[in-house]
Design a protein around this motif. Structure first.
Motif, PDB file in Angstrom:
ATOM      1  N   LEU A  27     -15.517  -2.895  66.741  1.00  0.00           N
ATOM      2  CA  LEU A  27     -14.966  -2.582  68.059  1.00  0.00           C
ATOM      3  C   LEU A  27     -15.945  -3.015  69.153  1.00  0.00           C
ATOM      4  O   LEU A  27     -17.151  -3.167  68.905  1.00  0.00           O
ATOM      5  CB  LEU A  27     -14.689  -1.080  68.156  1.00  0.00           C
ATOM      6  CG  LEU A  27     -13.529  -0.560  67.310  1.00  0.00           C
ATOM      7  CD1 LEU A  27     -13.641   0.947  67.112  1.00  0.00           C
ATOM      8  CD2 LEU A  27     -12.189  -0.905  67.959  1.00  0.00           C
ATOM      9  N   PRO A  28     -15.448  -3.207  70.382  1.00  0.00           N
ATOM     10  CA  PRO A  28     -16.334  -3.633  71.474  1.00  0.00           C
ATOM     11  C   PRO A  28     -17.532  -2.696  71.655  1.00  0.00           C
ATOM     12  O   PRO A  28     -17.381  -1.474  71.676  1.00  0.00           O
ATOM     13  CB  PRO A  28     -15.410  -3.589  72.695  1.00  0.00           C
ATOM     14  CG  PRO A  28     -14.043  -3.812  72.136  1.00  0.00           C
ATOM     15  CD  PRO A  28     -14.036  -3.111  70.803  1.00  0.00           C
ATOM     16  N   ALA A  55     -21.359  13.646  70.235  1.00  0.00           N
ATOM     17  CA  ALA A  55     -20.151  12.875  70.516  1.00  0.00           C
ATOM     18  C   ALA A  55     -18.948  13.452  69.789  1.00  0.00           C
ATOM     19  O   ALA A  55     -17.841  13.547  70.347  1.00  0.00           O
ATOM     20  CB  ALA A  55     -20.365  11.418  70.108  1.00  0.00           C
ATOM     21  N   LEU A  56     -19.108  13.862  68.534  1.00  0.00           N
ATOM     22  CA  LEU A  56     -18.009  14.455  67.769  1.00  0.00           C
ATOM     23  C   LEU A  56     -17.615  15.815  68.347  1.00  0.00           C
ATOM     24  O   LEU A  56     -16.424  16.134  68.437  1.00  0.00           O
ATOM     25  CB  LEU A  56     -18.411  14.603  66.303  1.00  0.00           C
ATOM     26  CG  LEU A  56     -18.511  13.305  65.494  1.00  0.00           C
ATOM     27  CD1 LEU A  56     -19.186  13.569  64.145  1.00  0.00           C
ATOM     28  CD2 LEU A  56     -17.130  12.690  65.280  1.00  0.00           C
ATOM     29  N   VAL A 200     -12.304  20.135  56.958  1.00  0.00           N
ATOM     30  CA  VAL A 200     -11.634  18.865  57.228  1.00  0.00           C
ATOM     31  C   VAL A 200     -12.646  17.733  57.052  1.00  0.00           C
ATOM     32  O   VAL A 200     -13.765  17.807  57.569  1.00  0.00           O
ATOM     33  CB  VAL A 200     -11.053  18.848  58.658  1.00  0.00           C
ATOM     34  CG1 VAL A 200     -10.421  17.493  58.972  1.00  0.00           C
ATOM     35  CG2 VAL A 200     -10.031  19.966  58.823  1.00  0.00           C
ATOM     36  N   LEU A 201     -12.245  16.694  56.325  1.00  0.00           N
ATOM     37  CA  LEU A 201     -13.099  15.530  56.129  1.00  0.00           C
ATOM     38  C   LEU A 201     -12.458  14.312  56.772  1.00  0.00           C
ATOM     39  O   LEU A 201     -11.265  14.048  56.586  1.00  0.00           O
ATOM     40  CB  LEU A 201     -13.306  15.237  54.638  1.00  0.00           C
ATOM     41  CG  LEU A 201     -13.823  16.368  53.756  1.00  0.00           C
ATOM     42  CD1 LEU A 201     -14.080  15.841  52.347  1.00  0.00           C
ATOM     43  CD2 LEU A 201     -15.079  17.002  54.333  1.00  0.00           C
ATOM     44  N   ARG A 202     -13.259  13.545  57.501  1.00  0.00           N
ATOM     45  CA  ARG A 202     -12.801  12.299  58.103  1.00  0.00           C
ATOM     46  C   ARG A 202     -13.908  11.253  57.976  1.00  0.00           C
ATOM     47  O   ARG A 202     -15.022  11.573  57.588  1.00  0.00           O
ATOM     48  CB  ARG A 202     -12.374  12.505  59.561  1.00  0.00           C
ATOM     49  CG  ARG A 202     -11.145  13.413  59.669  1.00  0.00           C
ATOM     50  CD  ARG A 202     -10.626  13.538  61.065  1.00  0.00           C
ATOM     51  NE  ARG A 202      -9.427  14.392  61.097  1.00  0.00           N
ATOM     52  CZ  ARG A 202      -8.771  14.712  62.199  1.00  0.00           C
ATOM     53  NH1 ARG A 202      -9.166  14.237  63.377  1.00  0.00           N
ATOM     54  NH2 ARG A 202      -7.704  15.495  62.138  1.00  0.00           N
ATOM     55  N   THR A 203     -13.585  10.015  58.316  1.00  0.00           N
ATOM     56  CA  THR A 203     -14.526   8.930  58.076  1.00  0.00           C
ATOM     57  C   THR A 203     -14.434   7.849  59.146  1.00  0.00           C
ATOM     58  O   THR A 203     -13.400   7.707  59.805  1.00  0.00           O
ATOM     59  CB  THR A 203     -14.272   8.303  56.691  1.00  0.00           C
ATOM     60  OG1 THR A 203     -15.255   7.306  56.433  1.00  0.00           O
ATOM     61  CG2 THR A 203     -12.889   7.660  56.621  1.00  0.00           C
ATOM     62  N   PHE A 204     -15.510   7.108  59.288  1.00  0.00           N
ATOM     63  CA  PHE A 204     -15.528   5.927  60.152  1.00  0.00           C
ATOM     64  C   PHE A 204     -15.238   4.648  59.353  1.00  0.00           C
ATOM     65  O   PHE A 204     -15.249   3.562  59.916  1.00  0.00           O
ATOM     66  CB  PHE A 204     -16.896   5.790  60.838  1.00  0.00           C
ATOM     67  CG  PHE A 204     -17.127   6.790  61.939  1.00  0.00           C
ATOM     68  CD1 PHE A 204     -16.740   6.504  63.243  1.00  0.00           C
ATOM     69  CD2 PHE A 204     -17.727   8.010  61.680  1.00  0.00           C
ATOM     70  CE1 PHE A 204     -16.960   7.417  64.266  1.00  0.00           C
ATOM     71  CE2 PHE A 204     -17.949   8.928  62.690  1.00  0.00           C
ATOM     72  CZ  PHE A 204     -17.566   8.631  63.993  1.00  0.00           C
ATOM     73  N   SER A 205     -15.000   4.768  58.059  1.00  0.00           N
ATOM     74  CA  SER A 205     -14.858   3.584  57.209  1.00  0.00           C
ATOM     75  C   SER A 205     -13.538   2.861  57.385  1.00  0.00           C
ATOM     76  O   SER A 205     -13.487   1.638  57.245  1.00  0.00           O
ATOM     77  CB  SER A 205     -15.023   3.982  55.739  1.00  0.00           C
ATOM     78  OG  SER A 205     -16.320   4.460  55.476  1.00  0.00           O
ATOM     79  N   VAL A 246     -21.430   6.299  67.078  1.00  0.00           N
ATOM     80  CA  VAL A 246     -21.332   6.799  68.455  1.00  0.00           C
ATOM     81  C   VAL A 246     -20.631   5.766  69.331  1.00  0.00           C
ATOM     82  O   VAL A 246     -19.741   6.097  70.129  1.00  0.00           O
ATOM     83  CB  VAL A 246     -22.729   7.133  69.006  1.00  0.00           C
ATOM     84  CG1 VAL A 246     -22.648   7.446  70.500  1.00  0.00           C
ATOM     85  CG2 VAL A 246     -23.330   8.314  68.249  1.00  0.00           C
ATOM     86  N   ALA A 247     -21.006   4.505  69.190  1.00  0.00           N
ATOM     87  CA  ALA A 247     -20.383   3.453  69.987  1.00  0.00           C
ATOM     88  C   ALA A 247     -18.902   3.308  69.643  1.00  0.00           C
ATOM     89  O   ALA A 247     -18.082   3.014  70.513  1.00  0.00           O
ATOM     90  CB  ALA A 247     -21.113   2.129  69.764  1.00  0.00           C
ATOM     91  N   SER A 248     -18.546   3.517  68.390  1.00  0.00           N
ATOM     92  CA  SER A 248     -17.146   3.430  67.987  1.00  0.00           C
ATOM     93  C   SER A 248     -16.302   4.515  68.648  1.00  0.00           C
ATOM     94  O   SER A 248     -15.166   4.276  69.062  1.00  0.00           O
ATOM     95  CB  SER A 248     -17.035   3.538  66.462  1.00  0.00           C
ATOM     96  OG  SER A 248     -17.637   2.432  65.821  1.00  0.00           O
ATOM     97  N   LEU A 249     -16.853   5.703  68.768  1.00  0.00           N
ATOM     98  CA  LEU A 249     -16.120   6.786  69.430  1.00  0.00           C
ATOM     99  C   LEU A 249     -15.880   6.463  70.904  1.00  0.00           C
ATOM    100  O   LEU A 249     -14.895   6.931  71.490  1.00  0.00           O
ATOM    101  CB  LEU A 249     -16.893   8.099  69.295  1.00  0.00           C
ATOM    102  CG  LEU A 249     -16.980   8.690  67.893  1.00  0.00           C
ATOM    103  CD1 LEU A 249     -17.883   9.922  67.892  1.00  0.00           C
ATOM    104  CD2 LEU A 249     -15.595   9.059  67.364  1.00  0.00           C
TER     105      LEU A 249
END
Length: 340
Positions: A27-28, A55-56, A200-205, A246-249
């Motif tokens: 992502l940008p 950030a989260l 709850v589980l989540r991912t950046f993958s 962090v940048a992805s968020l």
């Protein structure tokens, strides 16, 4: 203990549709943040994951004390089972589901209680509830279910939780949550707020496309999150991965555009494959499940490789194919049409 089998790598001239990866580039702003962070590779990463937790916490309006991060949601699964299970304890989950579940259960010294999915690839929540016994410590819900595809509704999860004892941890594995497009979808964050035994589980993958950096996060009541942080590997999420996450968020609008494009491709693929005669379960992740007959799986995999795509066979149950670049998806559609 069986080894985890990753998706088969693709040759340079082929499309890799075997690992549920995001086909888009970073992502940008993400690559720039990663490169900047890499200049400090001689230093240890922030063990407290301070910027990522902040950030989260802001994004989901949750306390930092309710957060934990690890090397992908898989790392969090291993951590939770390690924290909550002892030898002889039981972990209940649907099957077929995420390949890492039975391995993680064994690693924790616990016992798997596998509950077959319904004929259309969905969790059988009545059977899952009935499988909970006096030795059950954890129940794993995978929504959308990897590899079959269907997602749970909020009504289904609420009804299920009403039948689960308060001392049993329910893990809502939402690795593909960004791709869900159904009525009454599960709101994992709202569910965790209402229950003291839900993680709850989540991912950046997946949606964020950071599979190569391995960053997953859990949102859970503070005692559960603390236990998870206590058993996860110190410095597990490296400094480049933290910066990239962090940048992805911060690139949420661009993320949503890419997810919508992948959902549109998923819809196109599912409609075409069904038109060719396949009974494809409801696909709510970034992949489709093809219930190929056991004695034809090897032939399907070979046909896919001959056409320049790699796919993921799973035991004798079928083949999972990721949604990738349009050209790769076109090749899958062609194979599916000719293989029937």
């Amino acid at each position: 203990m069986p080894a985890y089998v990753a998706g088969k790598p693709a040759p340079a001239d082929a499309f890799k549709l075997s690992s549920n990866e995001n086909p888009y580039p970073p992502l940008p702003g993400v690559l720039e943040a990663a490169v900047t962070a890499a200049a400090s590779m001689n230093r240890y990463p922030d063990m407290g994951n301070t910027a990522l937790y902040a950030a989260l916490a802001e994004m989901y309006d949750v306390p930092v004390a309710d957060l934990a991060v690890a090397t992908g949601s898989t790392g969090l699964i291993y951590g939770l089972l390690s924290a909550f299970c002892e030898p002889g304890d039981e972990v209940v989950y649907a099957w077929r589901s995420f390949e890492a579940y039975p391995i993680a259960v064994l690693a924790a010294g616990a016992t798997s209680v596998q509950v077959p999915n319904t004929a259309d690839g969905r969790h059988d929540l009545d059977a899952l509830a009935a499988a909970i016994g006096p030795r059950t410590k954890v129940v794993l819900l995978c929504s959308p279910n990897n590899p079959t595809g269907p997602a749970l509704t909020q009504t289904e999860v609420d009804g299920f939780l009403s039948r689960v004892p308060d001392d049993v941890l329910v893990v809502l594995d939402e690795a593909y949550i960004e791709f869900v497009r159904i009525d009454d979808p599960v709101d994992g964050i709202a569910t965790y707020r209402r229950h003291d035994n839900v993680a709850v589980l989540r991912t950046f993958s997946k949606a964020y496309g950071l599979a190569g950096f391995r960053v997953g996060y859990s949102i859970a009541p503070a005692p559960i999150a603390a236990a998870l942080r206590g058993v996860t590997l110190p410095f597990g999420v490296n400094l480049v991965a933290q910066a990239a996450a962090v940048a992805s968020l911060e690139a949420r609008p661009e993320l949503e555009e890419r997810v919508e494009a992948l959902v549109a491709e998923r819809t196109r693929v599912v409609e075409a494959v069904r038109a060719a005669g396949w009974r494809v379960p409801d696909a709510q992740g970034n992949f489709v499940w093809l219930p190929v007959e056991a004695d034809r799986i090897a032939a399907f995999v070979e046909a896919a490789e001959a056409a320049g795509i790699t796919v993921r066979p799973l035991g004798s149950d079928g083949v999972r194919v990721s949604i990738g670049e349009p050209e790769g998806n076109d090749r899958l559609i062609k194979i599916a049409g000719s293989f029937r």
